[in-house]
Write a protein that holds these residues in place. Structure first.
Motif, PDB file in Angstrom:
ATOM      1  N   LEU A   1       0.818  -1.212   0.000  1.00  0.00           N
ATOM      2  CA  LEU A   1       0.000   0.000   0.000  1.00  0.00           C
ATOM      3  C   LEU A   1       0.857   1.269   0.000  1.00  0.00           C
ATOM      4  CD1 LEU A   1      -2.979  -1.070   2.285  1.00  0.00           C
ATOM      5  CD2 LEU A   1      -2.853  -0.966  -0.206  1.00  0.00           C
ATOM      6  N   SER A   2       2.038   1.219   0.620  1.00  0.00           N
ATOM      7  CA  SER A   2       2.921   2.389   0.571  1.00  0.00           C
ATOM      8  C   SER A   2       3.432   2.591  -0.850  1.00  0.00           C
ATOM      9  CB  SER A   2       4.098   2.216   1.533  1.00  0.00           C
ATOM     10  OG  SER A   2       3.616   2.117   2.854  1.00  0.00           O
ATOM     11  N   ASN A   3       3.717   1.467  -1.528  1.00  0.00           N
ATOM     12  CA  ASN A   3       4.152   1.547  -2.926  1.00  0.00           C
ATOM     13  C   ASN A   3       3.032   2.128  -3.795  1.00  0.00           C
ATOM     14  OD1 ASN A   3       5.827   1.138  -5.160  1.00  0.00           O
ATOM     15  ND2 ASN A   3       4.821  -0.814  -5.626  1.00  0.00           N
ATOM     16  N   PHE A   4       1.812   1.677  -3.528  1.00  0.00           N
ATOM     17  CA  PHE A   4       0.656   2.222  -4.258  1.00  0.00           C
ATOM     18  C   PHE A   4       0.578   3.741  -4.054  1.00  0.00           C
ATOM     19  CE2 PHE A   4      -3.702   3.766  -3.426  1.00  0.00           C
ATOM     20  CZ  PHE A   4      -4.158   3.814  -4.737  1.00  0.00           C
ATOM     21  N   ALA A   5       0.725   4.178  -2.791  1.00  0.00           N
ATOM     22  CA  ALA A   5       0.597   5.606  -2.491  1.00  0.00           C
ATOM     23  C   ALA A   5       1.668   6.416  -3.212  1.00  0.00           C
ATOM     24  CB  ALA A   5       0.698   5.834  -0.979  1.00  0.00           C
ATOM     25  N   ARG A   6       2.871   5.879  -3.286  1.00  0.00           N
ATOM     26  CA  ARG A   6       3.937   6.610  -3.981  1.00  0.00           C
ATOM     27  C   ARG A   6       3.662   6.699  -5.477  1.00  0.00           C
ATOM     28  NH1 ARG A   6       7.234   4.027  -0.108  1.00  0.00           N
ATOM     29  NH2 ARG A   6       7.592   2.254  -1.486  1.00  0.00           N
ATOM     30  N   ARG A   7       3.138   5.612  -6.053  1.00  0.00           N
ATOM     31  CA  ARG A   7       2.895   5.631  -7.499  1.00  0.00           C
ATOM     32  C   ARG A   7       1.666   6.466  -7.840  1.00  0.00           C
ATOM     33  NH1 ARG A   7       4.028   0.455 -10.518  1.00  0.00           N
ATOM     34  NH2 ARG A   7       3.399   1.932 -12.110  1.00  0.00           N
ATOM     35  N   MET A   8       0.741   6.543  -6.905  1.00  0.00           N
ATOM     36  CA  MET A   8      -0.503   7.280  -7.177  1.00  0.00           C
ATOM     37  C   MET A   8      -0.352   8.770  -6.865  1.00  0.00           C
ATOM     38  SD  MET A   8      -3.680   6.284  -8.078  1.00  0.00           S
ATOM     39  CE  MET A   8      -5.221   7.190  -8.252  1.00  0.00           C
ATOM     40  N   PHE A   9       0.367   9.075  -5.768  1.00  0.00           N
ATOM     41  CA  PHE A   9       0.386  10.472  -5.301  1.00  0.00           C
ATOM     42  C   PHE A   9       1.768  11.117  -5.387  1.00  0.00           C
ATOM     43  CE2 PHE A   9      -2.976   8.240  -2.870  1.00  0.00           C
ATOM     44  CZ  PHE A   9      -4.068   8.897  -3.417  1.00  0.00           C
TER      45      PHE A   9
ATOM     46  N   LYS B   1       4.170  10.390   1.819  1.00  0.00           N
ATOM     47  CA  LYS B   1       4.362   9.719   3.113  1.00  0.00           C
ATOM     48  C   LYS B   1       3.087   8.975   3.456  1.00  0.00           C
ATOM     49  CE  LYS B   1       7.083  13.428   5.048  1.00  0.00           C
ATOM     50  NZ  LYS B   1       6.606  14.683   5.565  1.00  0.00           N
ATOM     51  N   THR B   2       3.226   7.871   4.176  1.00  0.00           N
ATOM     52  CA  THR B   2       2.027   7.149   4.605  1.00  0.00           C
ATOM     53  C   THR B   2       2.119   6.884   6.097  1.00  0.00           C
ATOM     54  OG1 THR B   2       3.122   5.074   4.036  1.00  0.00           O
ATOM     55  CG2 THR B   2       1.600   5.968   2.415  1.00  0.00           C
ATOM     56  N   ARG B   3       0.953   6.715   6.707  1.00  0.00           N
ATOM     57  CA  ARG B   3       0.942   6.268   8.096  1.00  0.00           C
ATOM     58  C   ARG B   3      -0.270   5.363   8.295  1.00  0.00           C
ATOM     59  NH1 ARG B   3      -1.026  11.544  11.728  1.00  0.00           N
ATOM     60  NH2 ARG B   3      -3.187  11.442  11.056  1.00  0.00           N
ATOM     61  N   PHE B   4      -0.123   4.428   9.201  1.00  0.00           N
ATOM     62  CA  PHE B   4      -1.195   3.475   9.485  1.00  0.00           C
ATOM     63  C   PHE B   4      -1.705   3.712  10.893  1.00  0.00           C
ATOM     64  CE2 PHE B   4       1.099   1.788   5.977  1.00  0.00           C
ATOM     65  CZ  PHE B   4       0.176   1.082   5.222  1.00  0.00           C
TER      66      PHE B   4
ATOM     67  N   ALA C   1      -6.553  -1.469   9.989  1.00  0.00           N
ATOM     68  CA  ALA C   1      -5.913  -0.151  10.043  1.00  0.00           C
ATOM     69  C   ALA C   1      -6.536   0.780   9.012  1.00  0.00           C
ATOM     70  CB  ALA C   1      -4.415  -0.286   9.769  1.00  0.00           C
ATOM     71  N   GLU C   2      -6.333   2.073   9.233  1.00  0.00           N
ATOM     72  CA  GLU C   2      -6.642   3.074   8.215  1.00  0.00           C
ATOM     73  C   GLU C   2      -5.300   3.586   7.725  1.00  0.00           C
ATOM     74  OE1 GLU C   2      -9.810   4.338   7.573  1.00  0.00           O
ATOM     75  OE2 GLU C   2     -10.984   3.869   9.375  1.00  0.00           O
ATOM     76  N   MET C   3      -5.189   3.783   6.409  1.00  0.00           N
ATOM     77  CA  MET C   3      -3.942   4.345   5.908  1.00  0.00           C
ATOM     78  C   MET C   3      -4.174   5.806   5.514  1.00  0.00           C
ATOM     79  SD  MET C   3      -1.387   3.157   2.849  1.00  0.00           S
ATOM     80  CE  MET C   3      -2.029   4.088   1.476  1.00  0.00           C
ATOM     81  N   ASP C   4      -3.304   6.684   6.008  1.00  0.00           N
ATOM     82  CA  ASP C   4      -3.341   8.097   5.629  1.00  0.00           C
ATOM     83  C   ASP C   4      -2.151   8.380   4.711  1.00  0.00           C
ATOM     84  OD1 ASP C   4      -5.400   8.314   7.420  1.00  0.00           O
ATOM     85  OD2 ASP C   4      -4.183   9.207   9.018  1.00  0.00           O
ATOM     86  N   VAL C   5      -2.353   9.342   3.828  1.00  0.00           N
ATOM     87  CA  VAL C   5      -1.259   9.816   2.981  1.00  0.00           C
ATOM     88  C   VAL C   5      -1.014  11.267   3.350  1.00  0.00           C
ATOM     89  CG1 VAL C   5      -0.587  10.346   0.606  1.00  0.00           C
ATOM     90  CG2 VAL C   5      -1.813   8.247   1.101  1.00  0.00           C
ATOM     91  N   GLY C   6       0.260  11.634   3.433  1.00  0.00           N
ATOM     92  CA  GLY C   6       0.595  13.042   3.710  1.00  0.00           C
ATOM     93  C   GLY C   6      -0.100  13.914   2.684  1.00  0.00           C
ATOM     94  N   CYS C   7      -0.763  14.983   3.135  1.00  0.00           N
ATOM     95  CA  CYS C   7      -1.577  15.800   2.223  1.00  0.00           C
ATOM     96  C   CYS C   7      -0.733  16.286   1.044  1.00  0.00           C
ATOM     97  CB  CYS C   7      -2.191  16.977   2.965  1.00  0.00           C
ATOM     98  SG  CYS C   7      -3.198  18.015   1.905  1.00  0.00           S
ATOM     99  N   PHE C   8      -1.132  15.877  -0.189  1.00  0.00           N
ATOM    100  CA  PHE C   8      -0.342  16.230  -1.367  1.00  0.00           C
ATOM    101  C   PHE C   8      -0.682  17.632  -1.871  1.00  0.00           C
ATOM    102  CE2 PHE C   8      -3.643  13.063  -2.245  1.00  0.00           C
ATOM    103  CZ  PHE C   8      -4.564  13.840  -2.922  1.00  0.00           C
ATOM    104  N   LEU C   9      -1.636  18.288  -1.191  1.00  0.00           N
ATOM    105  CA  LEU C   9      -1.991  19.644  -1.622  1.00  0.00           C
ATOM    106  C   LEU C   9      -1.195  20.693  -0.855  1.00  0.00           C
ATOM    107  CD1 LEU C   9      -5.769  18.845  -1.784  1.00  0.00           C
ATOM    108  CD2 LEU C   9      -4.335  19.367  -3.749  1.00  0.00           C
TER     109      LEU C   9
END
Ligand SMILES: [Zn+2]
Length: 353
Positions: free
Chosen positions: A243-251, A256-259, A271-279
């Motif tokens: 899922l971290s790899n997915f987040a890097r390729r998508m965003f 950054k990710t956190r669970f 768990a819930e996965m958050d991504v560091g706000c890309f905005l």
């Protein structure tokens, strides 16, 4: 008589000169060639002529008739040609005008996000698995560890579908999530390979339904993409890595990710996965509500009960699952404030993507 014929001819031809339309030409034909025309009177008067006169006058009268008919035909052709020329001049094609643009449709913003998700997981070896939108209570809830009266069902009120026979405590309904597809996929898989099922790597996209009040944040229909990986020795580390790899390729590669620990009936631990706000790059903005993080998906290790329901032995097999909302991701990426735009078919919205 010859003079009279010549006079008729001259008068007729002179009158023909001034004619410029069809109805005037018809009137002329009646006047100079019709039954009661002066020329016809000459033919009618043949009886009164002498033997010697008859052929001479007859020939002359015929010549006048032929000449007038020819002139009238010529006039008609001329008028037809003028008409065509006028039409051509009036309807001329202006080749300097810009061409009419062909209307070409575009992909719905959710479809664009979905395809990006397919591409990223496709590269990691996941296949797309589609399943039905009308489900049974059994598959939508019970097999996923939501027994009847489980409080987690309250979060997923749905639309029930009338069926002909009484189905008791297993009514038909519009699925509330794509998770029943996990059970279908697992059962299909273990049905095909009962002794030693090979690993599963699938993502399950599709429309889901919930009986909710429609607001800027929630709709009664929405897409989900769910993922499922099952095999031997799959750990929470695999979940985090995938899922971290997915987040890097998508965003973006710096994402950054956190669970955060969470709860779902069909995964344990969850768990819930958050991504560091890309905005705002984590500084805090209106989209992340100042937190610097965006909640992207829920995930967890497949619950042993769900593995058993799918035909897998939890002592041998393990797996992880995750689910996300492509509309939500699209909203965050494009600053869309209201989810209702997605299904309102307003071209002013759709044409922006
Ligand atoms: Zn932000």
């Amino acid at each position: 008589m010859q003079e009279k014929l010549e006079g008729i001819k001259q008068e007729a031809l002179a009158a023909l000169e001034n004619i410029d339309n069809k109805s005037a030409l018809e009137a002329w034909q009646v006047k100079y060639l019709g039954r009661s025309s002066a020329l016809m009177d000459v033919f009618k008067s043949f009886g009164t002529l002498s033997k010697e006169e008859k052929p001479v006058v007859g020939k002359a009268a015929n010549l006048v008739k032929v000449a007038l008919e020819a002139a009238s035909g010529e006039k008609e052709n001329l008028m037809n040609q003028q008409h065509i020329n006028q039409a051509l001049a009036g309807e001329k094609i202006d080749v300097t005008l810009p061409g009419r643009r062909k209307v070409s449709g575009g992909l719905h913003p959710t479809t664009q996000t979905l395809r990006e998700i397919y591409r990223v997981f496709g590269d990691m070896g996941f296949q797309i698995y589609r399943s039905r939108e009308i489900e049974t209570d059994h598959y939508n809830f019970q097999m996923l560890n939501f027994p009847p009266f489980h409080p987690a069902r309250d979060m997923q009120d749905t639309f029930f579908v009338k069926s002909e026979q009484d189905r008791g405590d297993d009514p038909l309904m519009l699925r509330t999530h794509t998770s029943p597809g996990q059970i279908h996929a697992m059962q299909e898989h273990t049905g095909l390979y009962p002794d030693n099922p090979p690993p599963i790597r699938i993502i399950l996209p599709g429309m889901c339904y919930r009986y909710e009040q429609i607001t800027a944040r929630s709709e009664i229909q929405f897409n989900q993409v769910e993922g499922l990986a099952i095999g031997k020795e799959i750990t929470f580390g695999d979940l985090k890595g995938t899922l971290s790899n997915f987040a890097r390729r998508m965003f973006g590669q710096d994402a950054k990710t956190r669970f955060r620990a969470s709860h779902f009936p069909f995964t344990e631990p969850s768990a819930e996965m958050d991504v560091g706000c890309f905005l705002c790059n984590g500084e805090g903005c209106s989209v992340c509500k100042g937190a610097g993080w965006l909640e992207i998906l829920g995930c967890g290790m497949v619950h042993p009960t769900v593995l058993i329901n799918g035909g897998f032995d939890p002592e041998v097999y393990s797996g992880f699952a995750f689910g996300m909302g492509p509309e939500r991701i699209t909203m965050m990426r494009h600053h869309i404030e209201d989810i209702r735009y997605f299904w309102s078919n307003d071209l002013r919205f759709l044409e922006q993507f």
